[in-house]
Design a protein around this motif. Structure first.
Motif, PDB file in Angstrom:
ATOM      1  N   THR A   1       0.834  -1.210   0.000  1.00  0.00           N
ATOM      2  CA  THR A   1       0.000   0.000   0.000  1.00  0.00           C
ATOM      3  C   THR A   1       0.864   1.253   0.000  1.00  0.00           C
ATOM      4  OG1 THR A   1      -1.720  -1.183   1.224  1.00  0.00           O
ATOM      5  CG2 THR A   1      -1.843   1.217   1.219  1.00  0.00           C
TER       6      THR A   1
ATOM      7  N   TYR B   1     -14.401   4.590  11.841  1.00  0.00           N
ATOM      8  CA  TYR B   1     -13.932   4.511  10.451  1.00  0.00           C
ATOM      9  C   TYR B   1     -13.182   5.794  10.093  1.00  0.00           C
ATOM     10  CZ  TYR B   1     -14.322   2.951   5.528  1.00  0.00           C
ATOM     11  OH  TYR B   1     -14.059   2.513   4.254  1.00  0.00           O
TER      12      TYR B   1
ATOM     13  N   TYR C   1      -9.855   5.758  11.595  1.00  0.00           N
ATOM     14  CA  TYR C   1      -8.963   4.865  10.844  1.00  0.00           C
ATOM     15  C   TYR C   1      -8.380   5.584   9.630  1.00  0.00           C
ATOM     16  CZ  TYR C   1      -7.625   1.127   7.619  1.00  0.00           C
ATOM     17  OH  TYR C   1      -6.934   0.345   6.723  1.00  0.00           O
TER      18      TYR C   1
ATOM     19  N   TYR D   1     -11.346  -0.242  10.533  1.00  0.00           N
ATOM     20  CA  TYR D   1     -11.828  -0.249   9.155  1.00  0.00           C
ATOM     21  C   TYR D   1     -13.051  -1.151   9.047  1.00  0.00           C
ATOM     22  CZ  TYR D   1     -11.977  -1.116   4.138  1.00  0.00           C
ATOM     23  OH  TYR D   1     -12.386  -1.226   2.827  1.00  0.00           O
TER      24      TYR D   1
ATOM     25  N   TYR E   1     -15.164  -2.860   6.341  1.00  0.00           N
ATOM     26  CA  TYR E   1     -15.047  -3.151   4.921  1.00  0.00           C
ATOM     27  C   TYR E   1     -16.379  -3.079   4.176  1.00  0.00           C
ATOM     28  CZ  TYR E   1     -16.922  -7.811   5.925  1.00  0.00           C
ATOM     29  OH  TYR E   1     -17.733  -8.841   6.307  1.00  0.00           O
TER      30      TYR E   1
ATOM     31  N   LEU F   1      -7.521  -0.595  -3.407  1.00  0.00           N
ATOM     32  CA  LEU F   1      -7.081  -0.202  -2.071  1.00  0.00           C
ATOM     33  C   LEU F   1      -7.846  -0.966  -0.998  1.00  0.00           C
ATOM     34  CD1 LEU F   1      -6.743   3.657  -2.577  1.00  0.00           C
ATOM     35  CD2 LEU F   1      -4.905   1.975  -2.429  1.00  0.00           C
ATOM     36  N   ARG F   2      -9.124  -1.211  -1.242  1.00  0.00           N
ATOM     37  CA  ARG F   2      -9.919  -1.977  -0.281  1.00  0.00           C
ATOM     38  C   ARG F   2      -9.410  -3.409  -0.185  1.00  0.00           C
ATOM     39  NH1 ARG F   2     -14.478  -5.175  -0.969  1.00  0.00           N
ATOM     40  NH2 ARG F   2     -15.897  -5.295   0.830  1.00  0.00           N
TER      41      ARG F   2
ATOM     42  N   ALA G   1      -6.411  -3.435   1.986  1.00  0.00           N
ATOM     43  CA  ALA G   1      -6.748  -3.289   3.407  1.00  0.00           C
ATOM     44  C   ALA G   1      -7.282  -4.592   3.984  1.00  0.00           C
ATOM     45  CB  ALA G   1      -7.773  -2.177   3.585  1.00  0.00           C
TER      46      ALA G   1
ATOM     47  N   ASP H   1      -6.310  -7.501   2.880  1.00  0.00           N
ATOM     48  CA  ASP H   1      -5.315  -8.534   2.564  1.00  0.00           C
ATOM     49  C   ASP H   1      -5.856  -9.549   1.570  1.00  0.00           C
ATOM     50  OD1 ASP H   1      -3.378  -7.447   4.206  1.00  0.00           O
ATOM     51  OD2 ASP H   1      -4.124  -8.523   5.975  1.00  0.00           O
TER      52      ASP H   1
END
Length: 325
Positions: free
Chosen positions: A54, A144, A147, A156, A158, A317-318, A321, A323
């Motif tokens: 990232t 959030y 974060y 976070y 999701y 990017l999500r 975050a 993984d």
């Protein structure tokens, strides 16, 4: 002593270096699993310098944008030296050039002033009679936002979009530790919604538009969520704004409103994922209208391309975050 090289000779080389470095950084961040560079703690640059994928992606984007900003002036100078390049480089801006703006529709100022005054009155009353609502979902949005800013205690979520947490940051809820800014912004949205409804319908029939806006005010729908620390008010405002943008495009046939409609639609989607349905419907309806107009499909495709890049970047990017590259 030898003179220091002239800046105009150094900048092109440095800008190209930044562009190449940024491109390589983004490519490595995307393709690391397929290049054998490892994941998570086994990522090559993480073991070498403590850089996660990232972080490398962000550095690549920053480096690429910096290189592009530095090289543009020199690139334009080089293009101006070759007439055939001037002709070719001018075709793309000409292709997407907006037509001259049509004469703006004259909305009745008296109607809008009456609606604004009534909306301010009703919103003020609702601010006094509706309690501040802060519950578990509001706490989730607050964490959030923490974060996003990297504040300790943030988490976070999701399955929630980042629009409302960013809105909380923008209205100073974390900076001032107060709900006042968020409530004030919600109240302004509630006041503007009846006017947007009026302007969306006024080109069909002014009196019918005024009656519809008055009924909306009497219903209290724009004002009820002003003190809710949830995404409902923000989402509703962007949804009404999207309808306004499409209405202005439909009746004026000005492609500028295509971009406005998709911008507000995208903001609605990033406020609540239900906005994706609105985005789909907006795309279909604008496509149907644009088919009948010369040169409007290219603006629709450009707007959709920007939407695709933004949503694709967020999805990537999500996944990082979570993984789940």
């Amino acid at each position: 002593m030898r003179d220091f090289p002239k800046p105009h000779r150094i900048i092109p080389v440095f800008s190209f270096f930044l562009l190449a470095l940024g491109g390589c950084g983004v490519l490595i961040a995307f393709a690391a699993p397929y290049l054998g560079l490892g994941l998570k703690e086994d990522f090559f640059f993480y073991r070498l310098a403590g850089w996660s994928r990232t972080y490398l992606f962000h550095m690549g984007i920053f480096s690429g944008l910096a290189g592009l900003a530095l090289t543009l002036p020199n690139l334009m100078r080089q293009i101006n030296k070759w007439p055939w390049m001037v002709d070719k480089s001018g075709r793309l801006p000409a292709y997407f050039a907006l037509p001259p703006a049509a004469a703006p529709y004259s909305f009745n100022h008296r109607d809008q002033k009456i609606l604004l005054a009534a909306a301010v009155l009703f919103q003020t009353i609702y601010l006094f009679i509706i309690p501040l609502v802060v519950e578990c979902d509001a706490a989730m949005y607050f964490n959030y936002a923490k974060y996003i800013l990297g504040i300790e205690g943030g988490s976070y979520t999701y399955y929630r979009p980042p629009g409302f947490p960013v809105f909380l940051i923008a209205t100073g809820q974390l900076l001032f530790d107060s709900f006042i800014g968020t409530v004030a912004a919600h109240a302004v949205m509630g006041i503007l919604m009846p006017v947007l409804v009026y302007r969306s319908l006024a080109t069909i029939n002014r009196h019918a538009a005024f009656i519809c806006a008055c009924l909306l005010i009497l219903s209290g729908v724009p004002f009820l969520s002003a003190k809710f620390m949830l995404a409902e008010q923000l989402f509703t405002f962007f949804m009404v704004g999207t309808v306004y943008g499409f209405s202005r495009y439909y009746f004026s046939r000005d492609p500028r409103f295509i971009y406005l409609a998709f911008l507000l639609c995208l903001l609605a989607m990033f406020s609540r994922w239900g906005g994706s349905i609105l985005l789909l419907l907006t795309g279909i309806t604008v496509f149907i209208v644009a088919l009948r107009e010369i040169g409007h499909l290219r603006h629709l495709m450009l707007a959709l391309s920007v939407v695709a890049v933004i949503t694709g970047s967020f999805s990537y990017l999500r996944s990082l975050a979570l993984d789940e590259p």
